[in-house]
Motif scaffolding. Structure first.
Motif, PDB file in Angstrom:
ATOM      1  N   ALA A  42       0.843  -1.213   0.000  1.00 51.91           N
ATOM      2  CA  ALA A  42       0.000   0.000   0.000  1.00 51.91           C
ATOM      3  C   ALA A  42       0.872   1.254   0.000  1.00 51.91           C
ATOM      4  N   MET A  47      -1.056   4.045  -2.079  1.00 56.69           N
ATOM      5  CA  MET A  47      -2.444   3.932  -1.610  1.00 56.69           C
ATOM      6  C   MET A  47      -2.555   4.643  -0.262  1.00 56.69           C
ATOM      7  N   LYS A 103      -3.151  10.004   4.451  1.00 52.04           N
ATOM      8  CA  LYS A 103      -3.733   8.657   4.429  1.00 52.04           C
ATOM      9  C   LYS A 103      -2.789   7.716   5.156  1.00 52.04           C
ATOM     10  N   ASP A 128     -12.137   7.653   6.496  1.00 57.92           N
ATOM     11  CA  ASP A 128     -11.952   7.482   5.047  1.00 57.92           C
ATOM     12  C   ASP A 128     -10.479   7.472   4.667  1.00 57.92           C
ATOM     13  N   LEU A 131      -6.529   2.910   6.148  1.00 56.96           N
ATOM     14  CA  LEU A 131      -6.573   1.556   5.590  1.00 56.96           C
ATOM     15  C   LEU A 131      -6.271   0.632   6.768  1.00 56.96           C
ATOM     16  N   ASP A 210     -10.589  -3.490   7.254  1.00 51.46           N
ATOM     17  CA  ASP A 210     -10.674  -3.817   5.829  1.00 51.46           C
ATOM     18  C   ASP A 210     -10.312  -5.287   5.582  1.00 51.46           C
ATOM     19  N   SER A 233     -13.950  -5.712   3.490  1.00 53.42           N
ATOM     20  CA  SER A 233     -14.481  -4.522   2.815  1.00 53.42           C
ATOM     21  C   SER A 233     -13.978  -4.507   1.373  1.00 53.42           C
ATOM     22  N   ASP A 234     -14.563  -3.625   0.563  1.00 49.65           N
ATOM     23  CA  ASP A 234     -14.105  -3.496  -0.826  1.00 49.65           C
ATOM     24  C   ASP A 234     -12.665  -2.986  -0.860  1.00 49.65           C
ATOM     25  N   LYS A 235     -12.356  -2.065   0.077  1.00 52.27           N
ATOM     26  CA  LYS A 235     -10.988  -1.528   0.147  1.00 52.27           C
ATOM     27  C   LYS A 235      -9.991  -2.657   0.421  1.00 52.27           C
ATOM     28  N   ASP A 238      -9.598  -4.875  -2.635  1.00 51.86           N
ATOM     29  CA  ASP A 238      -8.774  -4.217  -3.657  1.00 51.86           C
ATOM     30  C   ASP A 238      -7.281  -4.354  -3.310  1.00 51.86           C
ATOM     31  N   LEU A 239      -6.945  -4.072  -2.053  1.00 48.57           N
ATOM     32  CA  LEU A 239      -5.534  -4.154  -1.648  1.00 48.57           C
ATOM     33  C   LEU A 239      -5.010  -5.586  -1.814  1.00 48.57           C
TER      34      LEU A 239
END
Ligand code: FAD
Ligand code: SF4
Ligand code: SF4
Length: 390
Positions: A42, A47, A103, A128, A131, A210, A233-235, A238-239
């Motif tokens: 990430a 990310m 982030k 938000d 991660l 996540d 989660s979708d996050k 994705d990772l």
């Protein structure tokens, strides 16, 4: 729920065994290095701007929150420290402006996650921008207790211990000249072992993160060499998909028996947590105020419990100026603690920071947690009677 074997895209509910392809991380990692590798991926791929993790300091009792911005440095942060009781949620709020301007990828235990959610409700943290790589958590031992327990129960000089782990229900130490494991049940029967709030904790698999990662359920050839990852989660999906596609991480489908074992161990841990709740809350007796009054009569009004609470901290300043609490009076009158209890009654996350950091060893987490458990019953009558009423 879906099982993933070789398809590249993952989705919420998927489960895999995962391990790193990075040999430096593998050497230091707890169970195959998936967590460190995901965070590294990430960071490398922008990310996140930085990664917040726990790193071993001078010894196994020294858990140091560490912000990493160079992916190369992440290998030094792998491994689980069970004697580390830092609440990383507080570090995000106090040191990194609640992730409002950057982030952050971070490792979280259940209590970190619940604390982050409480902080987000109070607009102290921007979820938000986070991660969240969750780690299953069976509990932590306070560094002071760990040193005492290793001296008294293990008969070993705590300074000679270079590694600790929790495996198959035992707390195991490796030290100069040997290793020794004792079952956690035996330790706790004798007053040693995990923090009391951890014994009562019912958040074992952090499914609001996540990804939820842990060693439960990894059996067969990969036991001890891979982590069981549940996509939450979708996050997270994705990772994980990108890290696998990018060659950072290897995965395979979990063994069905392993999934079953993971479910059973989680269930057994929840039952154990309920047992400890009953036992601990019973200590308050039919007249909890007598115990609370007696214990808090040692209070030196240092404000540590308030300033380190992820729920209560906003009242610190108002308590310092309150007309109900006389300045300079020690111990403070009962309003000091009553205001605190009222403030956290339906939000205490049982992270144990108040008790851990109390200068006078007052069992504050027990009081706050019992009050919270009772509020839960008021809001949700089907939970039944308050845990300490029988
Ligand atoms: P690694 O790549 O080695 O990374 C481990 C990560 O954990 C690093 O980011 C490190 O900074 C972080 N970390 C280390 N200590 C702490 C800490 N005290 N608080 C927060 N973060 C920390 N799994 C289970 O299935 N059952 C359990 O009962 C269980 N209990 C655990 C208790 C603790 C205190 C911790 C930290 C982890 C626990 N785990 C448990 C998870 C397990 O030990 C591994 O962390 C997980 O399988 C990931 O392994 P890995 O090799 O991928 O992690
Ligand atoms: Fe782990 Fe729960 Fe203790 Fe937090 S309170 S360290 S999640 S057992
Ligand atoms: Fe009192 Fe302990 Fe809170 Fe300090 S941390 S104010 S001594 S209860």
């Amino acid at each position: 729920m879906g099982l993933f074997s070789s398809k590249p895209e993952m989705k919420k509910g998927d489960m895999v065994y995962a391990w790193t392809n990075d040999q430096d991380i593998a050497k230091k990692a707890e169970c195959g290095g998936a967590v460190t590798t995901l965070l590294k991926y990430a960071l490398e791929n922008k990310m996140v701007d930085a990664v917040l993790v726990i790193k071993r300091g001078q010894d196994i009792y020294d858990a140091v929150p560490t912000l990493v911005t160079d992916p190369k440095d992440l290998k030094d942060t792998a491994g689980s420290l069970h004697c580390g009781t830092v609440l990383l949620a507080n570090v995000v709020k106090k040191r990194f402006n609640g992730a409002k301007t950057m982030k952050i990828g971070m490792t979280v235990k259940g209590c970190d996650l619940m604390a982050l959610q409480e902080l987000a409700k109070r607009k102290e943290v921007n979820l938000d921008n986070l991660l969240l790589i969750g780690v299953n958590c069976g509990g932590t031992v306070s560094p002071i207790m760990a040193r005492y327990m290793i001296t008294e129960k293990y008969g070993v000089n705590p300074d000679s211990v270079h590694k600790e782990e929790i495996d198959k229900g035992q707390f195991i130490i490796e030290y100069e000249g040997g290793h020794k494991g004792i079952s956690i049940d035996e330790l706790e029967e004798e007053g040693f072992g995990r923090r009391t709030n951890c014994r009562r904790c019912l958040y074992k698999v952090p499914r609001q993160a996540d990804l939820a990662c842990g060693n439960w359920g990894v059996i067969g050839e990969k036991a001890g060499k891979a982590t069981f990852v549940e996509v939450c989660s979708d996050k997270g999906a994705d990772l994980l998909s990108k890290a696998v596609k990018g060659g950072a991480l290897a995965t395979e489908a979990p063994i069905p028996k392993g999934i079953e074992i993971r479910g059973k161990v989680e269930g057994a841990m929840l039952k154990l947590g309920e047992k400890w709740r009953k036992k601990d809350f019973a200590r308050l007796g039919k007249d909890p105020w007598t115990m609370i009054n007696k214990e808090t009569s040692r209070c030196i009004k240092c404000y540590s419990c308030i300033e380190n609470c992820p729920v209560c901290f906003p009242v610190a300043e108002s308590l310092k100026k309150s007309y109900m609490i006389e300045p300079g009076q020690v111990p403070p009158n009962p309003m000091f603690h009553l205001r605190r209890f009222a403030h956290i009654s339906d939000s205490c996350v049982n992270c144990g920071q108040c008790e851990e950091l109390c200068a006078m060893d007052i069992p504050l987490a027990l009081f706050s947690h019992a009050i919270r458990a009772e509020s839960d019953v008021s809001f949700e009558p089907k939970l039944g009677k308050p845990a300490y009423s029988n």
